[in-house]
Design an enzyme around this catalytic site. Structure first.
Site, PDB file in Angstrom:
ATOM      1  N   SER A 189     116.646  59.927 116.290  1.00  0.00           N
ATOM      2  CA  SER A 189     117.448  60.772 116.507  1.00  0.00           C
ATOM      3  C   SER A 189     118.577  60.101 117.379  1.00  0.00           C
ATOM      4  CB  SER A 189     116.743  61.612 117.278  1.00  0.00           C
ATOM      5  OG  SER A 189     116.115  62.394 116.533  1.00  0.00           O
ATOM      6  N   GLN A 192     114.627  57.024 120.845  1.00  0.00           N
ATOM      7  CA  GLN A 192     113.273  56.542 120.905  1.00  0.00           C
ATOM      8  C   GLN A 192     113.019  55.866 119.350  1.00  0.00           C
ATOM      9  OE1 GLN A 192     111.025  60.087 120.462  1.00  0.00           O
ATOM     10  NE2 GLN A 192     109.109  59.406 121.343  1.00  0.00           N
ATOM     11  N   TYR A 221     110.200  54.922 117.825  1.00  0.00           N
ATOM     12  CA  TYR A 221     108.680  54.706 117.560  1.00  0.00           C
ATOM     13  C   TYR A 221     108.420  54.862 115.928  1.00  0.00           C
ATOM     14  CZ  TYR A 221     106.909  56.489 122.086  1.00  0.00           C
ATOM     15  OH  TYR A 221     106.704  56.482 123.576  1.00  0.00           O
ATOM     16  N   SER A 222     108.772  55.867 115.405  1.00  0.00           N
ATOM     17  CA  SER A 222     108.377  55.956 113.842  1.00  0.00           C
ATOM     18  C   SER A 222     109.110  54.883 113.254  1.00  0.00           C
ATOM     19  CB  SER A 222     109.104  57.334 113.396  1.00  0.00           C
ATOM     20  OG  SER A 222     108.580  58.208 114.250  1.00  0.00           O
ATOM     21  N   GLU A 245     107.218  65.059 126.440  1.00  0.00           N
ATOM     22  CA  GLU A 245     108.078  65.778 125.326  1.00  0.00           C
ATOM     23  C   GLU A 245     107.783  67.126 125.533  1.00  0.00           C
ATOM     24  OE1 GLU A 245     107.582  63.642 121.854  1.00  0.00           O
ATOM     25  OE2 GLU A 245     109.455  64.550 120.928  1.00  0.00           O
ATOM     26  N   SER A 281     103.207  66.478 113.900  1.00  0.00           N
ATOM     27  CA  SER A 281     102.995  67.573 113.197  1.00  0.00           C
ATOM     28  C   SER A 281     102.026  68.573 113.112  1.00  0.00           C
ATOM     29  CB  SER A 281     102.933  67.208 111.710  1.00  0.00           C
ATOM     30  OG  SER A 281     101.632  66.525 111.570  1.00  0.00           O
ATOM     31  N   ASN A 282     102.180  69.761 112.855  1.00  0.00           N
ATOM     32  CA  ASN A 282     101.021  70.928 112.775  1.00  0.00           C
ATOM     33  C   ASN A 282      99.745  70.010 112.686  1.00  0.00           C
ATOM     34  OD1 ASN A 282     102.837  72.648 113.576  1.00  0.00           O
ATOM     35  ND2 ASN A 282     102.509  74.053 111.811  1.00  0.00           N
TER      36      ASN A 282
END
Ligand SMILES: Cc1cc2nc3c(=O)[nH]c(=O)nc-3n(C[C@H](O)[C@H](O)[C@H](O)COP(=O)(O)OP(=O)(O)OC[C@H]3O[C@@H](n4cnc5c(N)ncnc54)[C@H](O)[C@@H]3O)c2cc1C
Length: 399
Positions: free
Chosen positions: A180, A145, A147-148, A263, A379-380
């Site tokens: 990843s 993936q 994206y980031s 996801e 993230s949270n």
């Protein structure tokens, strides 16, 4: 308490397409198949792989997954016409639960099976579906993936990797990060800016890019755990065919968000079987070592058990519910719970837990890798922002 969907609170089962008797039969079939097949050369794979442990027996896990595929046990929730089993939501949960309960090895192909495949089924052309879905089902092609980027993580709309048309190809330039399994992937789904001068969510496209070419360089990133399962990916004139754009060119944001929606869908309940096993093992360890004699440790273990029960009840109650906030609450709760379990493991291990020899033990690895749980997949802080804006209707963040 039962940890299956046919247990208490399984109102979800009837709401999700399988009657209890059929669900029981399906569970028995999955359980029997796994018991009969996780044997011989595959028996040693039990418990291997997963976040922080992707390096473990990679080739053997790939072989196991192809074995699953040959028997029709990959992509179980996909429609039959796309190579899946057309399993109902309840059956999918059962499959994931039984898979986890059998301690079967973690999947190496989850990015294709759980993210790209469902995206192509929802947004892809018939040609794209015909070309890419079968090798995902058979585990012959692995995906990553893209994206980031260094300047675009939580703020994904800041993507600056570009792609421009050159004849009947796209040409890519830019850098992705935290990708990843890029080092083992055959293909990458890439979010890139295809309209020069466009801003934020506009002008992005969702491209399918082959990894094995001169214009792609993959550099592993060494993690806190000492292993490398994510990477930097550099595109320097990488090419892909013009028709390998999913959705309309310039409208990749919608497709990218669609992917994120897939996801951690029904796999969450299977994941909780793994969590339960970890908590049980940690409780046993605390009992054996005497750490549980400390009332603070006993209290934290009890709190952890309670958290798991609440998480499970929430997951069962909201199975298939796409209302705003449901996915965010689930991600927040499980990620925070798991990170705290890692911290509790260090408390139980005491001073000995601070010493690592050649390799980390399972508790040290859990402690270190569970720090990532509250970061990836949003993230949270980002989950709370979404809840604040979309559920509570609070003012949008200023940029
Ligand atoms: C194990 C792992 C695997 C990953 N795999 C992939 C992958 O395969 N492909 C891929 O594309 N990406 C992957 N990622 C990247 C992941 O999606 C990002 O790490 C995540 O989106 C956060 O982005 P960032 O790292 O740039 O941090 P930042 O966005 O820079 O955030 C840094 C900190 O600031 C906080 N923050 C940021 N913005 C706000 C805000 N608006 N309000 C409040 N707080 C804020 C964040 O919560 C965080 O604590 C992976 C990450 C991890 C940890």
């Amino acid at each position: 308490m039962s940890d299956t969907v046919s247990g208490p609170g399984a109102g979800a089962a009837s709401a999700t397409g399988t009657d209890p008797e059929a669900a029981g039969e399906f569970r028995e079939r999955v359980r029997t198949w796994l018991a009969e097949n996780l044997t011989g050369e595959f028996a040693a794979l039990r418990g291997l792989g997963g976040p922080g442990r992707e390096h473990e027996a990679f080739d053997e896990r790939l072989a196991w997954e192809r074995h699953l595929a040959a028997a029709g046990w990959t992509c179980v929730g996909w429609p039959v016409e796309h190579g899946g089993r057309g399993a109902s939501l309840t059956e999918q949960v059962i499959f994931h639960e039984e898979y986890a309960r059998a301690d079967a090895p973690a999947k190496v192909s989850h990015l294709g099976q759980e993210l790209l495949g469902p995206t192509l089924i929802a947004f892809g052309t018939p040609e794209q579906q015909r070309r890419f879905l079968p090798p995902i089902v058979s585990v012959d092609e692995l995906w990553c993936q893209g994206y980031s980027e260094p300047g675009a993580g939580s703020d994904l709309a800041a993507v600056s990797t570009t792609a421009h048309r050159d004849g009947d190809e796209w040409v890519l330039h830019g850098q992705k990060v935290w990708t990843s399994l890029a080092h083992v992937a055959d293909w990458c789904f890439v979010l890139a800016r295809t309209e020069p001068g466009s801003h934020r969510h506009r002008g992005l496209s969702y491209l399918l890019v082959p990894m094995d070419q001169d214009g792609v360089e993959v550099r592993p990133i060494r993690q806190l755990t000492g292993t490398s399962e994510f990477n930097e990916v550099f595109f320097d004139g990488a090419r892909t065919r013009a028709d390998l754009v999913v959705g309309e060119p310039g409208e990749g944001w919608k497709v990218a968000m669609g992917t994120l929606g897939f996801e951690r869908g029904v796999a969450t309940l299977g994941q909780q079987v793994g969590f339960r096993r970890e908590l049980r093992a940690l409780t046993d360890l605390a009992r054996r070592t005497g750490a549980a004699d400390d009332p603070a440790v006993a209290e934290r273990l009890a709190r952890s058990w309670t958290g798991l029960e609440v998480m499970r009840a929430h997951a069962l109650r909201t199975l298939g519910d796409t209302a705003p906030g449901v996915a965010e609450v689930s991600k927040l709760v499980w990620a925070t719970w798991h990170r705290e379990l890692g911290e509790l493991a260090m408390l139980v291990r005491g001073a000995a837990g601070m010493v690592a020899t050649d390799d980390l033990d399972e508790w040290q690895r859990l402690f270190l890798f569970s720090r990532a749980d509250t970061i990836y997949g949003g993230s949270n802080e980002i989950q709370r922002n979404i809840i604040a804006e979309r559920v509570l209707g609070l003012p949008r963040e200023k940029r």
